[in-house]
Design an enzyme around this catalytic site. Sequence first.
Site, short mmCIF file in Angstrom:
data_model
loop_
_atom_site.label_atom_id
_atom_site.label_comp_id
_atom_site.label_asym_id
_atom_site.label_seq_id
_atom_site.Cartn_x
_atom_site.Cartn_y
_atom_site.Cartn_z
N ASP A 187 13.91 -0.01 80.98
CA ASP A 187 13.61 0.29 82.38
C ASP A 187 13.22 1.76 82.48
O ASP A 187 13.85 2.63 81.87
CB ASP A 187 14.87 0.02 83.23
CG ASP A 187 14.55 0.07 84.71
OD1 ASP A 187 14.24 -1.01 85.27
OD2 ASP A 187 14.59 1.17 85.29
N ILE A 188 12.14 2.04 83.22
CA ILE A 188 11.71 3.43 83.37
C ILE A 188 12.65 4.12 84.38
O ILE A 188 12.87 3.60 85.48
CB ILE A 188 10.25 3.50 83.88
CG1 ILE A 188 9.33 2.79 82.87
CG2 ILE A 188 9.81 4.95 84.09
CD1 ILE A 188 7.89 2.65 83.31
N GLU B 162 9.41 -2.33 86.95
CA GLU B 162 9.28 -1.34 85.90
C GLU B 162 10.18 -1.70 84.72
O GLU B 162 10.57 -0.86 83.94
CB GLU B 162 9.62 0.06 86.45
CG GLU B 162 11.07 0.31 86.77
CD GLU B 162 11.47 -0.06 88.20
OE1 GLU B 162 10.79 -0.91 88.82
OE2 GLU B 162 12.47 0.49 88.69
#
Lengths: 207, 395
Positions: free
Chosen positions: B264-265, B307
């Site tokens: 996950d960003i 994301e």
Amino acid sequence: MELDELERDALRELANVGLSRAATQLSELLNDHIEMTVPLVQVVPYDQVTQALQLDPHAMVAAVWQSFSGQSEGTSILMFPSEDSKRLVRALVGPSMLGAGEDDLRGIEHEAMMEIGNIIITSGMAVIADMLGQEVRMSLPGYMEGNLPDIMEQRNRDNAGREMQAIIMFTHLKAAQREIEGRMVMLMSVDSVQVLFDRLHKLLRSL
Amino acid sequence: MKRWKSGLFNTPLRIVIAVGVVVFSVEFLFMALLHDVIMPLMSFTVSDRIWSIIDAVTLVVLVSPVLYFLVFVRMQRDFAELTRLFANLTDTLMVGVLLVDMDLRVHRWNQWLERKTGISSQQACGKLLTELFADLNSPRLLSAIELCIKHKSPQLISQTLNRYVLPIPLVSPMHDLKLMQQQVSVAPLTNSRGETLAAISINDVTESVAKSSALARLAMKMESQSNRDQLTGAYNRHFLWSWLAPQLKQSVRHSQSLSCLMLDIDYFKRINDTYGHDVGDAVLRGFAEILHEQMRDSDILVRYGGEEFVVLLTHADAAVALEIANRILDRVRKTAIAPLEVGDVRCSIGVSSWTPEEPCSAEELLKEADRRLYHAKHNGRDQVVIDRESSRTLQ
């Protein structure tokens, strides 16, 4: 009209020579090592063919046939269990079938089986014609699928009313790491089979 | 001269009149000769009844050869006409027809072939097929001709198993096809002297082959589009599930491990809010690119959510997965993604593994990776969490 063991062996050996020629041609065509052998040859009256073939009467069979004419007339039918023939064709022509729809796939399978069957039947019949010492003219091949009784009934319509015998070659085909048991049935008149037997007698006596 | 001849014989009525005139004048002369010259000379008299018999016999003797001759001429002309018609028939067909003998010498070459190959019938007849096509490379055609002539068995040469039988270039290449796709049959033709030729007929199936391969390409494209995320080119969730189930089965069969990275960003919402969606999209694309660089060919990348990404690593136990995860973390830290500076984009990674010793379902594998990702976030982000114990303690 019976063959003794020696004669049956001789016929089987001739069939083996013929079909190994077909295997060479198929190997070339399909770019794969293909072996064909004939472990058993039988000659039976027409009404016993279905039992003699030792195939499940309910199972689907893919069949290629060519009728023949000349001094001897009849039909040659090559049969493979439907599933096996499909798997074989898929294994052999796999890459070209990528992305083909279900209908295309069937078309491709039929066409490929017809050509493969064409080559095998030609080689098998060449052995028989050689034995008969006659010229046999073959028709173009046809393809059909169905259970065994259906196929036998359809193909024997042309010969209705004549007394027929069947030469059955059990074929063992090895290709693409698979082994497939097939049957080649040659339906012909009792007289033709008699001629074949006589020539076989003479051949064995001359040895 | 020729006109006179054809004029005389070209309608039945004229033939009958001509024959009548000839026969009756000859008979008249003969009878006059017999009656007025020969009979008186021999001083011989006969009754009228005998005269009429002589008359009839003379007529038959005179008429029959003439009629016979006329019928013969007529039949020969019809036969020549028929032969010519049959010869032309092959020219009217929309298929290629050629006759060859055992040595591959061409005996007939129809108009269709002239048109498609640019080789005229005159040029082709008498030549060997191998002379006409220097690049002829179809062992199947050669063996089919042999089988056909030797065993009188027609041969099918299917397009499925044989792409190019006679190498005939297409005038206008269709898609990626440069040579004509053909469906060929070879049939024996035996003359009265017992010599057999192989009659080869060629169907041009280029168009249908081109059509079906175009359709196949379209189908493949559609399939790949429905499996992939448009923005990043990564696979979508739908594909993930269809891929993972059989892959786990294979892992069971071969006792191989399989690992899952859930990524996950960090603070992606902030990037989106600060720089706008275009930059957000560019970051997603750049991030996916970095992941791709670190993966092996057998691994797959899935865009799992906004994301959130999943990387599935085949033949990888926890140690291998950790190594790859750390490499990704490092690359992301050191890369300037899209218009952002080095270090602006960071990510958190949760790692779970399926091993023969500790098997689990596909759902459990993903859930575990997700749980560890959550702990990586909870622990301060920008890190990899792989340990079940630590995740438990964090819970």
